[in-house]
Structures are given as C-alpha cells and as structure tokens.
Design a protein around this motif. Structure first.
Motif, PDB file in Angstrom:
ATOM      1  N   PHE A 147      10.386   4.545  13.213  1.00 13.37           N
ATOM      2  CA  PHE A 147       9.385   5.056  14.139  1.00 13.37           C
ATOM      3  C   PHE A 147       9.018   6.475  13.711  1.00 13.37           C
ATOM      4  CE2 PHE A 147      11.747   1.949  16.611  1.00 13.37           C
ATOM      5  CZ  PHE A 147      10.718   1.194  17.152  1.00 13.37           C
ATOM      6  N   VAL A 167       4.570   5.336   2.511  1.00 12.55           N
ATOM      7  CA  VAL A 167       5.410   5.026   3.669  1.00 12.55           C
ATOM      8  C   VAL A 167       4.945   3.733   4.323  1.00 12.55           C
ATOM      9  CG1 VAL A 167       6.356   5.917   5.824  1.00 12.55           C
ATOM     10  CG2 VAL A 167       5.613   7.510   4.052  1.00 12.55           C
ATOM     11  N   ALA A 168       5.890   2.877   4.660  1.00  8.64           N
ATOM     12  CA  ALA A 168       5.578   1.691   5.467  1.00  8.64           C
ATOM     13  C   ALA A 168       6.410   1.755   6.742  1.00  8.64           C
ATOM     14  CB  ALA A 168       5.897   0.415   4.693  1.00  8.64           C
ATOM     15  N   TRP A 169       5.718   1.788   7.869  1.00 12.27           N
ATOM     16  CA  TRP A 169       6.414   1.843   9.167  1.00 12.27           C
ATOM     17  C   TRP A 169       6.658   0.426   9.666  1.00 12.27           C
ATOM     18  CZ3 TRP A 169       8.240   6.419  10.507  1.00 12.27           C
ATOM     19  CH2 TRP A 169       7.614   7.578   9.998  1.00 12.27           C
ATOM     20  N   VAL A 170       7.902   0.118  10.033  1.00 12.14           N
ATOM     21  CA  VAL A 170       8.199  -1.253  10.465  1.00 12.14           C
ATOM     22  C   VAL A 170       8.354  -1.365  11.988  1.00 12.14           C
ATOM     23  CG1 VAL A 170       9.141  -2.103   8.309  1.00 12.14           C
ATOM     24  CG2 VAL A 170      10.634  -0.886   9.882  1.00 12.14           C
ATOM     25  N   SER A 171       8.271  -0.248  12.701  1.00 17.50           N
ATOM     26  CA  SER A 171       8.378  -0.261  14.174  1.00 17.50           C
ATOM     27  C   SER A 171       9.660  -0.917  14.668  1.00 17.50           C
ATOM     28  CB  SER A 171       7.183  -0.963  14.827  1.00 17.50           C
ATOM     29  OG  SER A 171       6.001  -0.342  14.453  1.00 17.50           O
ATOM     30  N   TYR A 183      15.933  -2.020  13.220  1.00 18.59           N
ATOM     31  CA  TYR A 183      16.801  -3.050  12.679  1.00 18.59           C
ATOM     32  C   TYR A 183      16.138  -4.414  12.726  1.00 18.59           C
ATOM     33  CZ  TYR A 183      20.762  -6.171  12.401  1.00 18.59           C
ATOM     34  OH  TYR A 183      21.608  -7.156  12.034  1.00 18.59           O
ATOM     35  N   ASP A 184      15.653  -4.891  11.621  1.00 16.66           N
ATOM     36  CA  ASP A 184      15.154  -6.251  11.497  1.00 16.66           C
ATOM     37  C   ASP A 184      15.222  -6.548  10.000  1.00 16.66           C
ATOM     38  OD1 ASP A 184      13.670  -8.533  11.001  1.00 16.66           O
ATOM     39  OD2 ASP A 184      12.100  -8.055  12.459  1.00 16.66           O
ATOM     40  N   PRO A 185      16.359  -7.102   9.545  1.00 19.64           N
ATOM     41  CA  PRO A 185      16.566  -7.259   8.101  1.00 19.64           C
ATOM     42  C   PRO A 185      15.359  -7.877   7.408  1.00 19.64           C
ATOM     43  CG  PRO A 185      18.507  -7.980   9.293  1.00 19.64           C
ATOM     44  CD  PRO A 185      17.472  -7.669  10.324  1.00 19.64           C
ATOM     45  N   GLY A 186      14.797  -8.916   8.008  1.00 24.07           N
ATOM     46  CA  GLY A 186      13.679  -9.598   7.369  1.00 24.07           C
ATOM     47  C   GLY A 186      12.488  -8.681   7.161  1.00 24.07           C
ATOM     48  N   LYS A 187      12.110  -7.951   8.215  1.00 26.73           N
ATOM     49  CA  LYS A 187      10.946  -7.088   8.135  1.00 26.73           C
ATOM     50  C   LYS A 187      11.191  -5.915   7.183  1.00 26.73           C
ATOM     51  CE  LYS A 187       7.325  -5.483  11.180  1.00 26.73           C
ATOM     52  NZ  LYS A 187       6.976  -5.018  12.523  1.00 26.73           N
ATOM     53  N   ALA A 242      13.073  -6.063   4.575  1.00 20.52           N
ATOM     54  CA  ALA A 242      12.939  -6.632   3.234  1.00 20.52           C
ATOM     55  C   ALA A 242      11.464  -6.778   2.864  1.00 20.52           C
ATOM     56  CB  ALA A 242      13.642  -7.987   3.170  1.00 20.52           C
ATOM     57  N   ASP A 243      10.660  -7.247   3.817  1.00 21.93           N
ATOM     58  CA  ASP A 243       9.224  -7.405   3.564  1.00 21.93           C
ATOM     59  C   ASP A 243       8.588  -6.067   3.197  1.00 21.93           C
ATOM     60  OD1 ASP A 243       9.533 -10.019   4.197  1.00 21.93           O
ATOM     61  OD2 ASP A 243       8.664  -9.872   6.209  1.00 21.93           O
ATOM     62  N   ALA A 244       8.984  -5.014   3.938  1.00 17.58           N
ATOM     63  CA  ALA A 244       8.414  -3.694   3.681  1.00 17.58           C
ATOM     64  C   ALA A 244       8.799  -3.228   2.277  1.00 17.58           C
ATOM     65  CB  ALA A 244       8.902  -2.697   4.730  1.00 17.58           C
ATOM     66  N   TYR A 296      16.446 -15.220   2.584  1.00 11.85           N
ATOM     67  CA  TYR A 296      15.533 -14.131   2.950  1.00 11.85           C
ATOM     68  C   TYR A 296      16.254 -12.788   2.783  1.00 11.85           C
ATOM     69  CZ  TYR A 296      11.658 -12.326   5.930  1.00 11.85           C
ATOM     70  OH  TYR A 296      10.557 -11.703   6.444  1.00 11.85           O
ATOM     71  N   THR A 297      17.331 -12.612   3.535  1.00 12.90           N
ATOM     72  CA  THR A 297      18.191 -11.437   3.400  1.00 12.90           C
ATOM     73  C   THR A 297      19.622 -11.958   3.372  1.00 12.90           C
ATOM     74  OG1 THR A 297      18.246 -11.235   5.796  1.00 12.90           O
ATOM     75  CG2 THR A 297      16.645  -9.887   4.642  1.00 12.90           C
ATOM     76  N   ARG A 357      12.492 -14.042  15.819  1.00 14.48           N
ATOM     77  CA  ARG A 357      11.703 -15.063  15.127  1.00 14.48           C
ATOM     78  C   ARG A 357      11.684 -16.390  15.884  1.00 14.48           C
ATOM     79  NH1 ARG A 357      13.330 -11.631  11.544  1.00 14.48           N
ATOM     80  NH2 ARG A 357      11.864 -10.894  10.000  1.00 14.48           N
ATOM     81  N   LEU A 374       1.951  -4.347   6.231  1.00 13.20           N
ATOM     82  CA  LEU A 374       2.838  -3.473   5.457  1.00 13.20           C
ATOM     83  C   LEU A 374       2.173  -3.037   4.166  1.00 13.20           C
ATOM     84  CD1 LEU A 374       6.195  -5.361   6.071  1.00 13.20           C
ATOM     85  CD2 LEU A 374       5.620  -3.076   6.879  1.00 13.20           C
ATOM     86  N   GLN A 399      -0.414  -0.378   4.883  1.00 13.81           N
ATOM     87  CA  GLN A 399       0.231   0.915   5.114  1.00 13.81           C
ATOM     88  C   GLN A 399       0.668   1.542   3.811  1.00 13.81           C
ATOM     89  OE1 GLN A 399       3.337   1.516   7.861  1.00 13.81           O
ATOM     90  NE2 GLN A 399       2.680  -0.109   9.196  1.00 13.81           N
TER      91      GLN A 399
END
Lengths: 359, 309, 358
Positions: free
Chosen positions: A160, A187-191, A194-198, A200-202, B212-213, B224, B257, B260
C-alpha cells in the motif's frame, strides 16, 4: 445421557476448569504478543514470533510468553489487548500499525501494565513506540542492485502507498542512482500485504517490463520463486528466503526483533522500563542483511559493507541531499538531510522512480 | 515487432493466474448445475492446497499429491453434502461454515510445513515445438495441470450436453421434484456433483501450492474461492465461458500490474472492482432475457429437496 | 436405506428446545477427541472456550460488544430469508453504512451538536439501504439473482472504502497512514455501562430484535412476508406484491447492516480504518440460520457465535492453542447446530423388517 445430567456435567466442567486455572498460576511474569497475521505467514508475524521465542529461550522460566494471532485491526484488537492486560501480563507487544489506538486506549485503563506498539507514532507513559529503519537496509541493497542490474530497470512490488513503503522505494532508488545514474525503478502496487499468487504475478509483470532485479514490500516468498525461475535477481523480505531462491536471492532485509524484545522484557522485569521511542536501524540490530549471494563481486560486497558501517556510525545518511523529488523540485539540498518527521510522513517519490504515486 | 513482445509473457502469466479459477469454477459449476450452492469453495481449496503440498513434500510424487488434494476436497464436500443433502441444513449457512472450518483445518494441518520450499510442477518441454516463437511456450510449455484444466472443461461440456447422465444432472438441478418422480435419485446425484466440485476445488488449491507459488502458507488462496463463485455467474453456467471468464478475471489483474509497471497511472482499487461490476452487468443482461436464464441457470439452486413420498 | 427421514406433520416443539442441547452434547464429545489429539485437556479447553469468557461483568459486556453487529445484521437478514430473499451482501451494506454515516463527521468534524450522532446513524441506515437497493432494483427490474449481485457488491464496497481510507479520508495529522481522524465526542456512540465498551449500538440491536419480532408477529407486512415466503403463489392470490416484499426486505436488511457498520466505527473502532468488519456480514448469515430466523433464536445465536470468538482468543492466551483450532472448533459447533435442526421438522425412522412404502 439424560437431560438432567447435562447441567451437572457443565457444572463439573466449570469446577474442574477453574481448579486447573488455579493450578497453572505461577510466579513467572507473563509477556504478551498480539499479532495481526498468522504465525505461519513466513513474513511479518513470523518474525515477531521468532522474537517472542527468543524472549522465552533467553529468560527461560522467569517469563511465560503468550500470543494471540490473526487479530483483526478494529474492536477485536482492543479486547484482546485488554484481556491480556487484565490477565496479569506485565508487558504487551502489539505488532501492527492498526493496533495503535486500541493499545493507547487499553494502556490508559491499565497504568501498571507496560505496552510496546510497533510502527506507530503515538506514545504514553506506559506505551513505547518502536519500529525499524528498514529503509537503511534498502539503501545498502540499492548500492548492490544498482551495480548488478544489466537492464538498469529495478522492479519493486509495493503493498500500500503508505510512508513506510514509499520510504523504502526512495531509499533504494537514491542508493541505486548514486552508483548508476541510469537506473529506473518501476513499481507495481498489489493492494495487499499478503497474497502469494498476486505477488508472483506482480514479479512476473515487472520482469516482463524489463526489470532484472525484484524487490518487494510484501510478505510472501513468492516473488523470489519467480525470480529464481526467470533467472533474475531478487532481495528477500523479512526473513532469509534463500531456501526459496538459492540462486536468485542477492541478500534479504531481515526484521530482527529478538534483541529488542529481550532487552525490553528484561527492563520490564528489573523495573528499569521507561516509555521510549525507538526507531532502530542497523545499529540496534533490528535491521540486518542475510548472507550475500556468492555471485556478488567482492568489491560490491565491500561497498555494501562500507555503506552499512557508515549508516551504523552515522556518517552516511540515506536521505542526505542533494537529490530531487520525482517532479523535479528539491528533495533535500546539498549538506542537508531529511529529518525523521519528514521521513515518517513521506508521500512523494524521488527522481528515478517511474509512474505516479497513487493517492 | 518489439511492440508486441509483451503479449506472450502476459498470456503465460494469465494462464497461471487463471488455472486455479478454472478448476474451482468448473467444479462449482457442476455442483450448481445439480441445484446445490456450495459457498465453501475457499475452504475446500485451502484444504486441497495443504493436502497436495504435504503429499508432495512427503512422497515427492506429484501425481499422488494432486490425487490427494482432489480426495481431500471431496471429503470436505462430502461433509457439506451430509449436512445439506441428508440433513437438509441451509446451503448458504453451511457453505460459509465450511469455509471457516477449512481455513482452520488447513492451517492446523500445515503448521509443520510453513516456510518449506518444494520444486514446482514440471513443465512440458518438447524440443522443437516448445521453441517455436510466440505460440511454442504457450501451447507446448505448460505444466500438466494446465492441460488437465482444459481437458476437464471439455469433458464437463461434453458430459453436460452430450450424455444422458449430463441431462439427468441438469434435470435434477432444474426441477428436482420432476426428476424424482421419474425415478432418479436426486440426493445421490447431488452427492456426486457436490463431491466432484470439492475434488476440483482441491486440485485448484493444489495448483496454487504446487505450481503457481510452490509453497504452503496459511490462507494462501487469498479469496480465489470467492472469485470462482462470481465466475460461474459471469459464465452464465456454461463450461466454455468459465474457461474464458477465468482468463479474463486473471487477465485483468495481470494487465493492471503490467500497466503499473509500465508507469501508467491506474487506480488499482478501481480496476480491482471491474470484475465484480462486470459480473453484475452480465447477470443483469442474461437475467433480463427470461428464456436465456431459464436455459442455463439451474432453477433449483440453493433449494432443499425432500422426497415428498 | 436403513434409516429414513420423514417429514413431521408439524414442527416439533420439543425438538426446538432439544436440538441446541443435542448439538452441545455432540460438540462436547467431538471436541474431547479433538483436544485430546492436540494434547490439551478437553475439560480445560471447553472451560476456556465457553465458561472463562463469561466470568466477569466486563467479559459479559465484551460479549455484547462482539454480538451487537452480528445481532443487528442477522435480524435484518432473517426477515428477507423468511421471504426467500437471499441477501448475502450484508458485509458490503455494513461497509457502505459506515462510509455514508461517518461522511458527516469526516466532512464536518468541527460540529459539536447532539444531533450529529443521530444524523450519522440515520445516514448509516440510508447508506446500507441504498447499497441493498441495487440488488433489489436488479432483482425486480431485471430478475437478476440477488445472492450473486449482493455478493459482488461486497467487494465493490470494500474496495471503495480502501480508496477513501488510503486517499481523501486520511487523517491530515496522521503521517499519511491509512486511517481517518478519530471521532469527536459528539460523533461517538454513548457508552451504556461505565467502564465497559458496551455502547448505544447494543441497545439499537436489542430494539431491532424486539421491533422485528413485533413486526413479524403483529403487522400486515410480517404476515405478507411469511405468506410469500412459504407459498408465493398463494401470496399472489391474496394480492400481495412480491416485488414490494423484495424491496422491503432488502432495504430493511441493508438498513440494519448499515446501522451495524456505523455503530462499529462510531463505537468501539472510533475512526475509519481499512477493515471495518472481520466478516460480520457473512458470519451473521450463519447466525440467522442458527437462530432459525426467529428473533429470540437470533438473540441467543449471536451471543453464542460471539462467545466462540472470545473463547478462541482466551484459548490462545491461556492454553496457547493456535487460532486455527478456533476455526475448526467453530466449524464443528456450527455443523452440529445446523445438522441437528433437521430434527425439528423431520424425524428419523428405522426401516427394519418393513418394506418402504413409497
């Protein structure tokens, strides 16, 4: 079982229970910890719980440490803190920013209990505030990654846009630019914290945009796993995460609360505890770096160590001028450095960070 | 064309982000087609994730791990079935309770496994084919579960619309009284559908903890399971659209993402709202047309069945 | 099947009171196994979960603090559930209620007036109702399933809160941290019992329970809801408008959820923070069913639900049980309670030596 026997069963339960409770009350002092996440998050809360375990190991049977995990920031936290206070805890650590006002409220009702609140800015006679200057770690890391990057693009995963996170981005950028003026930080903000998947995506998105070093201000080791797979560098967060990325992790910025927790607990036990405002960096041991990756050249490690020592003895200030803000205005003049108040409320990027800071 | 180089990585990331949603979504679709609404997807996914991870760490056998995750998910779903189908408890309340239970249970099971790395699921590599620029890594470079997710969607689609058993399932979901009077075991069919849903949720969870992770951390599904529920509505209960919807839901996050990282100014919370707003809009569009909703949405969803006889 | 479940011709009065006890006994039995497996004395554990959180006046007041939002929301939802209107988006309505209600304070924080709080409560109700009006409109106008629309709107509301609290609503003196300024005295819920956190919201919850009871038992609206819920076509013949009932029940549930949200932020939280509710809107659905959609049942169910949370915290402090155990334990209690309800309307019969007649 008949209907009649149920009340008597309940009675028996109550009696037996209260006897047990009586039996467990011993002379040891109770030290409480209130966590915002589960101890199994392998990030923020995990590190605080290691601190708790350090207290327990160091002071052995003199203290009994207890904790409540996954406490929501809101009415629940005040109840949990109060319950610990009423339950005879001598010292209570509340380890999330959102516990600040609840901690102060409870502290007012329990003047004899001592409280320690992490990452906040309010204090009272029996409430200390403590936090770590993680940006110092990021400044040292900046010297390394500024030299390690080939693409001159550093990716940064933000949670954040609060001052704590912005400070880290800026410290990294200033250090990286000092060794490599061409550096850009994306910078990529993930909001989320803690969300391992997101996360990783970032990390993937940043790598796809040219970043060959990934930093994060989120809790999971997922970005490091991505870096390992993609063959780019990464810097661990909170813990040494090299198990998840043996090749990719350059180092990790470690939160180490052990020393502080043990010292404050000892102070509470021997009566020397006073309300203090601790914003500790390398010099207090709160911030530490994981062992350097073997791939980092020796001269870089020397530079990093020199920077670290300089920060420790005060000869290097990460936010010393001259540098500009992102919009081109002066951030700090030559010979000046930002004070703690400015750092605490930092809500602008320095030059070199790309994109706009979300408001 | 340097301008289009970003497409392949975006698609690759989308595939990973979408696959757990495809599994959870397609499973819940079958559950809902039979007329049952199970809001416990998140809980089943978590139990599947932790079971898969534990099995993989202990045995090193990923096939077994996925199987175990599917089994664990279906055990959770069976529990839901006992309560809602046999004991006729309310489905919404029971599903929510199942999630509470699953979050706790998975955390308890995984206590000893936090912070342990595990090798990611192997990806396919066929020399020559995988190396084809652009489409090679996308089509020939995925892990087994991605291919399985496509196969499951195809199989479910075929099952629902081309087989007699699929017809019966839909009949049970559309009018349980009619199906019962013809002589089908409504409860039995629903048990199977619910447990299939659980198994798929379990695999969806295992995809998170193995591919995935590749790790276990408490609550790692991070909502999810709820997205999967939205997805089915968005897909108007059609298997093919579940697949497309999952890629769109996953894709929005990825694109955001990327935008951004490219320095575009996007308010992330507003963009995060988009999938939900889109789902509401889709629902409005399909519901407006009575004949379409009747064709696809199971009429008996959430209703309790008790044979009157 | 050896065991057959038969519908009773009418609900069993005995079972209405017996099932909670049966569920309790089953919980005690099963948790004995669970806690023994975890290496904790079951007696001690049960004592910690159910008795210890009640052993002082202050603890009791906390029980009501925790139960207040659950009670407000559950009672509001129960009316809709009776009419087969499935609003499961109370979490979003709660959030919007909190936002709209406190906007008055955020923008006019200098006001020191006795009317500030009542106006905020009213706005809270309006905010919640307005958010529930969306599914109502979509349902009545486009026939869109309210389960799904109301659920989707939860996420929109929570993200909207996030935008505000990370942006324009931040405390100007708060170092840019994501929280609003703390509420002034005239915007705070009055405390009912000095020295506790039990606030005016609890009184509102009790009034809501009582009011809903009267409404359902004595008024025409209550009668219409029950008729439409049990036999929609009959309701139609009687000239009751199903659309009106959908509107009414959704607005009613939304308004109460909105009040719950406002009474949280103006009560124990005292400011706007990124997470106002730890899922009360969803937990309240379970509460509504545990209470069998009856006001008295909901009153007790919300207290019981609150108790399991408090017990979980106590279990962590005094027994060192991880929070995960609370989840498993709660799940178990809920499963048993939901499962044993079958006995109210159905009975089990053994089919031995007798051919099933069907």
């Amino acid at each position: 079982m008949t209907l009649k026997s149920i009340p008597s069963l309940l009675g028996a339960v109550a009696v037996a229970g209260s006897m047990l409770m009586g039996a467990t009350a011993m002379a040891e002092d109770k030290i409480g910890f209130v966590y915002v996440g589960p101890v199994g998050d392998h990030g923020w809360t995990y590190r605080h719980d290691l601190g708790r375990q350090a207290v327990q190991n160091e002071l052995g049977d003199k203290v009994k440490t207890t904790f409540v995990e996954s406490v929501k920031e809101g009415p629940d936290s005040e109840r949990v803190i109060r319950q610990m206070a009423a339950d005879g805890h001598k010292l209570i650590f509340t380890t999330s920013f959102g516990f600040m006002n609840p901690t102060l409220k409870v502290a007012k009702q329990f003047p004899d209990v001592k409280f320690e609140h992490a990452t906040g800015y309010k204090r009272a006679d029996n409430v200390s505030a403590y936090s770590a200057r993680f940006y110092e770690g990021r400044y040292v890391v900046g010297k390394i990654v500024g030299n390690m990057t080939k693409s001159n693009v550093i990716g940064y995963i933000g949670s954040f846009p609060i001052p704590e996170v912005v400070r880290g981005i800026n410290a990294l950028t200033l250090a990286a630019k000092s060794v490599n003026p061409d550096i850009k930080v994306k910078v990529a903000w993930v909001s989320t914290w803690y969300d391992p998947g997101k996360e990783a995506d970032a990390a993937k998105a940043l790598i796809d945009q040219g970043a060959d070093v990934i930093l994060q201000h989120t809790d999971s080791p997922a970005p490091l796993q991505v870096a390992e797979e993609r063959g780019v560098w990464a810097v661990g967060q909170a813990s040494d995460m090299s198990r998840f990325a043996p090749k990719a992790q350059l180092t990790a910025i470690i939160d180490d609360w052990d020393g502080y927790y043990v010292a404050r607990t000892k102070a509470a036990l021997d009566g020397s505890w006073k309300s203090e405002d601790t914003w500790g960096g390398f010099n207090t041991g709160m911030v530490d770096l994981a062992p350097y990756n073997k791939a980092i050249p020796a001269d870089l490690i020397a530079l990093a160590e020199k920077t670290r020592n300089g920060i420790e003895d005060g000869s290097i200030l990460p936010f010393a001028g001259p540098f500009n803000k992102q919009d081109g205005s002066v951030g700090a003049k030559d010979g000046e450095a930002l004070d703690d108040g400015t750092l605490l409320g930092m809500n602008w990027y320095v030059e070199g960070v790309e994109g706009e800071l979300p408001k | 064309m340097a301008g289009f180089d970003w497409i392949v990585p975006v698609i690759l990331t989308m595939i990973t982000a979408a696959t757990p949603l495809v599994f959870a979504g397609i499973g819940e679709l079958i559950t809902e087609k039979s007329g049952v609404l199970n809001l416990g997807v998140e809980g089943m996914m978590l139990v599947g994730a932790v079971t898969g991870f534990i099995t993989a760490t202990v045995t090193g056998n990923y096939f077994l791990a996925v199987l175990a995750a599917a089994f664990a998910g279906s055990v959770m779903a069976f529990l839901f079935g006992v309560l809602t189908l046999s004991l006729m408890a309310n489905q919404v309340a029971t599903g929510l309770a199942l999630t509470l239970f699953g979050v706790g249970l998975s955390a308890l099971m995984g206590q000893e496994f936090v912070g342990m790395p595990v090798d990611p699921l192997d990806k396919l590599y066929i020399s020559g084919l995988t190396d084809i620029p652009y489409i090679g890594p996308i089509i020939f470079g995925q892990d087994g579960l991605v291919y399985l997710s496509f196969a499951v969607v195809a199989a479910v689609s075929w099952f629902l619309y081309k087989t007699k058993a699929g017809l019966i399932l839909r009949a049970v979901g559309d009018s349980h009284d009619a199906a019962h009077s013809i002589g089908y075991s409504v409860i039995g069919i629903r048990y199977l559908a619910v447990m299939f849903g659980g198994a798929m949720s379990g695999i969806g969870g295992a995809y998170l903890s193995l591919a995935y992770t590749p790790m276990w951390a408490e609550n790692m599904t991070a909502g999810r399971g709820w997205i999967a529920l939205a997805l089915i509505v968005f897909a108007t209960w059609k298997p093919g659209l579940v697949l497309i919807g999952a890629y769109m839901f996953g894709g929005i996050t990825i694109l955001q993402l990327h935008a951004q990282a490219a320095g575009l100014d996007v308010p992330s919370q507003v963009l995060s709202m988009l999938p939900y707003v889109a789902t509401v809009l889709v629902l409005v569009l399909i519901s407006k047309d009575q004949s379409r909703i009747r064709k696809h949405a199971p009429a008996c969803i959430g209703k309790i069945f008790h044979p009157a006889a | 099947m050896l065991l057959k479940i038969e519908k009773r011709s009418e609900s069993s009065r005995v079972m209405v009171y017996m099932t909670p006890i049966i569920a309790l006994v089953l919980t005690v039995l099963c948790s004995t196994v669970l806690f023994t497996l975890l290496g904790v004395s079951p007696v001690e554990a049960l004592n910690t979960f159910f008795i210890q959180p009640l052993d002082s006046r202050y603890d009791l007041s906390e029980l009501f603090v925790k139960a207040t939002p659950l009670m407000l929301i559950a009672i509001g939802l129960s009316v809709g559930f009776k009419a087969n209107v499935w609003n499961i988006g109370a979490e979003g309505q709660l959030t919007m209620g909190a936002i709209v209600g406190s906007s008055l304070f955020i923008y006019f924080h200098d006001i020191d007036s006795v009317f500030l709080l009542p106006a905020m409560i009213l706005l809270g109700a309006i905010g919640g109702a307005a958010w529930a009006a969306i599914p109502a409109f979509l349902k009545t106008r486009f026939n869109a399933n309210e389960i799904l629309t109301s659920l989707m709107l939860v996420y929109v509301a929570i993200l909207f809160l996030s935008v505000l609290v990370h942006g324009p609503w931040r405390d100007p003196d708060g170092f840019n941290f994501p929280e609003s300024r703390t509420f002034s005295d005239s915007a705070d819920m009055p405390i009912l019992v000095a020295g506790t956190r039990m606030h005016f919201g609890t009184l509102l919850a009790l009034l809501a329970v009582l009011g809903t009871w009267i409404m359902m038992a004595k008024t025409l609206v209550g009668f219409q809801i029950k008729v439409i819920g049990s036999a929609p076509t009959a309701g139609g013949y009687a000239g009751f408008s199903q659309k009106k009932i959908i509107w009414f029940t959704l607005l009613f549930g939304g308004a109460l959820a909105g009040v719950a949200g406002l009474s949280e932020v103006a009560g124990p939280i005292d400011q706007i923070i990124p997470t106002i509710s730890p899922g009360y809107g969803f937990t309240a659905i379970i509460v509504a069913f545990l209470g069998r959609l009856h006001p008295v049942g909901i009153f007790f169910a919300s207290l019981l639900m609150a108790l399991t949370y408090l017990g979980g915290e106590t279990a962590q402090i005094s027994l060192g049980l991880p929070v995960a155990v609370t989840g498993v334990f709660q799940g178990m209690v809920l499963f048993f309670l939901l499962a044993s309800d079958v006995l109210v309307n159905y009975r089990f019969r053994l089919n031995i030596g007798r051919k099933a007649v069907s």
